[in-house]
Design a protein around this motif. Structure first.
Motif, PDB file in Angstrom:
ATOM      1  N   PRO A 178       0.833  -1.213   0.000  1.00 35.83           N
ATOM      2  CA  PRO A 178       0.000   0.000   0.000  1.00 35.83           C
ATOM      3  C   PRO A 178       0.865   1.260   0.000  1.00 35.83           C
ATOM      4  CG  PRO A 178      -0.748  -1.565   1.659  1.00 35.83           C
ATOM      5  CD  PRO A 178       0.575  -2.070   1.172  1.00 35.83           C
ATOM      6  N   CYS A 179       0.374   2.300  -0.655  1.00 35.01           N
ATOM      7  CA  CYS A 179       1.063   3.587  -0.694  1.00 35.01           C
ATOM      8  C   CYS A 179       0.268   4.586   0.151  1.00 35.01           C
ATOM      9  CB  CYS A 179       1.165   4.096  -2.131  1.00 35.01           C
ATOM     10  SG  CYS A 179       2.172   3.025  -3.201  1.00 35.01           S
ATOM     11  N   LYS A 205     -11.237  -1.593   3.245  1.00 34.86           N
ATOM     12  CA  LYS A 205     -10.766  -1.390   1.877  1.00 34.86           C
ATOM     13  C   LYS A 205     -11.928  -1.482   0.905  1.00 34.86           C
ATOM     14  CE  LYS A 205      -5.944  -2.946   1.751  1.00 34.86           C
ATOM     15  NZ  LYS A 205      -5.029  -3.970   1.177  1.00 34.86           N
ATOM     16  N   GLU A 206     -11.822  -0.715  -0.164  1.00 34.30           N
ATOM     17  CA  GLU A 206     -12.798  -0.817  -1.231  1.00 34.30           C
ATOM     18  C   GLU A 206     -12.093  -0.587  -2.560  1.00 34.30           C
ATOM     19  OE1 GLU A 206     -15.700   2.319  -1.414  1.00 34.30           O
ATOM     20  OE2 GLU A 206     -14.448   3.653  -0.201  1.00 34.30           O
ATOM     21  N   MET A 207     -12.651  -1.148  -3.611  1.00 32.66           N
ATOM     22  CA  MET A 207     -12.072  -1.002  -4.933  1.00 32.66           C
ATOM     23  C   MET A 207     -12.678   0.208  -5.616  1.00 32.66           C
ATOM     24  SD  MET A 207      -9.740  -2.594  -6.563  1.00 32.66           S
ATOM     25  CE  MET A 207      -8.951  -2.409  -8.158  1.00 32.66           C
ATOM     26  N   LEU A 208     -11.829   1.104  -6.095  1.00 30.48           N
ATOM     27  CA  LEU A 208     -12.277   2.258  -6.858  1.00 30.48           C
ATOM     28  C   LEU A 208     -11.949   2.039  -8.326  1.00 30.48           C
ATOM     29  CD1 LEU A 208     -11.123   5.287  -4.662  1.00 30.48           C
ATOM     30  CD2 LEU A 208     -13.210   3.922  -4.485  1.00 30.48           C
ATOM     31  N   ASN A 209     -12.924   2.192  -9.182  1.00 29.61           N
ATOM     32  CA  ASN A 209     -12.694   2.108 -10.616  1.00 29.61           C
ATOM     33  C   ASN A 209     -12.278   3.467 -11.164  1.00 29.61           C
ATOM     34  OD1 ASN A 209     -13.422  -0.666 -10.874  1.00 29.61           O
ATOM     35  ND2 ASN A 209     -15.580  -0.078 -10.707  1.00 29.61           N
ATOM     36  N   THR A 210     -11.793   3.483 -12.389  1.00 35.45           N
ATOM     37  CA  THR A 210     -11.390   4.734 -13.025  1.00 35.45           C
ATOM     38  C   THR A 210     -12.545   5.730 -12.989  1.00 35.45           C
ATOM     39  OG1 THR A 210      -9.860   3.582 -14.504  1.00 35.45           O
ATOM     40  CG2 THR A 210     -10.580   5.775 -15.170  1.00 35.45           C
ATOM     41  N   ARG A 220      -7.259  13.167   8.227  1.00 33.72           N
ATOM     42  CA  ARG A 220      -7.453  11.739   8.001  1.00 33.72           C
ATOM     43  C   ARG A 220      -6.435  11.249   6.980  1.00 33.72           C
ATOM     44  NH1 ARG A 220     -12.814  10.047   8.731  1.00 33.72           N
ATOM     45  NH2 ARG A 220     -12.180   7.981   7.987  1.00 33.72           N
ATOM     46  N   SER A 221      -5.862  10.093   7.225  1.00 32.16           N
ATOM     47  CA  SER A 221      -4.933   9.471   6.275  1.00 32.16           C
ATOM     48  C   SER A 221      -5.631   8.307   5.584  1.00 32.16           C
ATOM     49  CB  SER A 221      -3.670   8.988   6.987  1.00 32.16           C
ATOM     50  OG  SER A 221      -4.000   7.999   7.948  1.00 32.16           O
ATOM     51  N   ALA A 222      -4.967   7.772   4.558  1.00 33.38           N
ATOM     52  CA  ALA A 222      -5.534   6.654   3.807  1.00 33.38           C
ATOM     53  C   ALA A 222      -4.388   5.925   3.122  1.00 33.38           C
ATOM     54  CB  ALA A 222      -6.559   7.141   2.785  1.00 33.38           C
ATOM     55  N   THR A 223      -4.735   4.847   2.445  1.00 29.30           N
ATOM     56  CA  THR A 223      -3.762   4.143   1.606  1.00 29.30           C
ATOM     57  C   THR A 223      -4.421   3.811   0.277  1.00 29.30           C
ATOM     58  OG1 THR A 223      -4.392   1.973   2.491  1.00 29.30           O
ATOM     59  CG2 THR A 223      -2.527   3.094   3.557  1.00 29.30           C
ATOM     60  N   VAL A 224      -3.579   3.738  -0.756  1.00 33.55           N
ATOM     61  CA  VAL A 224      -4.022   3.204  -2.043  1.00 33.55           C
ATOM     62  C   VAL A 224      -3.102   2.041  -2.391  1.00 33.55           C
ATOM     63  CG1 VAL A 224      -5.053   5.335  -2.905  1.00 33.55           C
ATOM     64  CG2 VAL A 224      -2.631   4.879  -3.332  1.00 33.55           C
ATOM     65  N   THR A 225      -3.680   1.024  -2.996  1.00 28.23           N
ATOM     66  CA  THR A 225      -2.923  -0.163  -3.375  1.00 28.23           C
ATOM     67  C   THR A 225      -3.234  -0.497  -4.823  1.00 28.23           C
ATOM     68  OG1 THR A 225      -3.164  -0.993  -1.103  1.00 28.23           O
ATOM     69  CG2 THR A 225      -2.375  -2.548  -2.760  1.00 28.23           C
TER      70      THR A 225
END
Length: 244
Positions: A178-179, A205-210, A220-225
């Motif tokens: 994760p970034c 976690k959830e999947m984000l589409n384009t 608030r912080s987060a991560t993207v993978t």
């Protein structure tokens, strides 16, 4: 009422009705009149995110846009688009929007617009209009054009635009780990340029589409993978709390 007066009154009434109709037609909210081309996907007190879609060679009728600062985020590689602005006496001023690249963006100070669209390309044009409700970019004399990254092969986190009340950050996540999306005093809108897994603090976690967006409140912080075998990329539009 005498016949000639009745006729005159009727003519005045018709003229008023026509004029009133012209005024009503002149205000064309594309979210109402063009739902296949403009779709509201997020709205709060700070931003409205609208997904715009012009099919290949599609002609989009006249409609209006408000005079607010706007960030355009381009979601695919597409060709030229002609924008026609109607003027007095039936004249039209035309401008050509150049081809776009996935992940490029454009920042404009904003002005009210009435125009029609023709997609001149063989592919659709898909992008987000992120309208900034509380940001003034009056010092921005010319639109800022942020280029698409030359490579997404390695992870990076860069600020690509800064102005009073606005920052735009690009996060590319190229590995399996994760970034981070670092916490900020500024709330922000996360825009997925490509599919990514997204998780904010204390949320699953959830999947984000384009083209998907998520709001990240201040502090608030987060991560993207990235998904398997493909880099992930998001654009983060930050609205600093000291904005005018």
């Amino acid at each position: 009422m005498l016949p000639h007066l009745r006729t005159a009154a009727l003519c005045i009434g018709i003229a008023f009705a026509i004029a009133s109709g012209a005024i009503a037609v002149g205000a064309q909210d594309p979210l109402v009149t063009l739902p296949n081309n403009y779709r509201l996907i997020f709205d709060n007190s700070d931003v409205a995110a609208i997904h715009a879609h012009y099919g290949a060679h599609e002609k989009v009728p006249v409609h209006d846009h408000p005079s607010v600062a706007t960030v355009f985020v381009y979601l695919n590689d597409s060709g030229q688009v002609r924008i026609d602005h109607p003027e007095a006496e039936g004249k039209v001023e035309s401008v050509i929007r150049p081809p776009t690249a996935t992940g490029a963006f454009r920042v404009v100070a904003g002005m009210a617009e009435t125009h029609s669209i023709e997609n001149l390309g063989d592919t659709s044009s898909d992008f987000l209009r992120v309208e900034l409700k509380n940001v003034s970019l009056d010092t921005l004399k010319e639109p800022f054009r942020g280029k698409a990254p030359q490579s997404v092969a390695s992870s990076q986190d860069t600020i690509e635009f800064t102005a009073p009340g606005l920052q735009i950050e690009r996060i590319i996540c190229a590995g399996a780990s994760p970034c981070p999306v670092k916490a900020s005093f500024a709330p922000s809108l996360i825009v997925a340029i490509s599919p990514v897994s997204f998780a904010a603090t204390a949320t699953p976690k959830e999947m984000l589409n384009t083209g998907s967006v998520r709001w990240l409140p201040s502090a608030r912080s987060a991560t993207v993978t990235a998904p398997a075998n493909a880099p992930g990329q998001v654009l983060r539009i930050l609205l600093p709390v000291d904005r005018p």
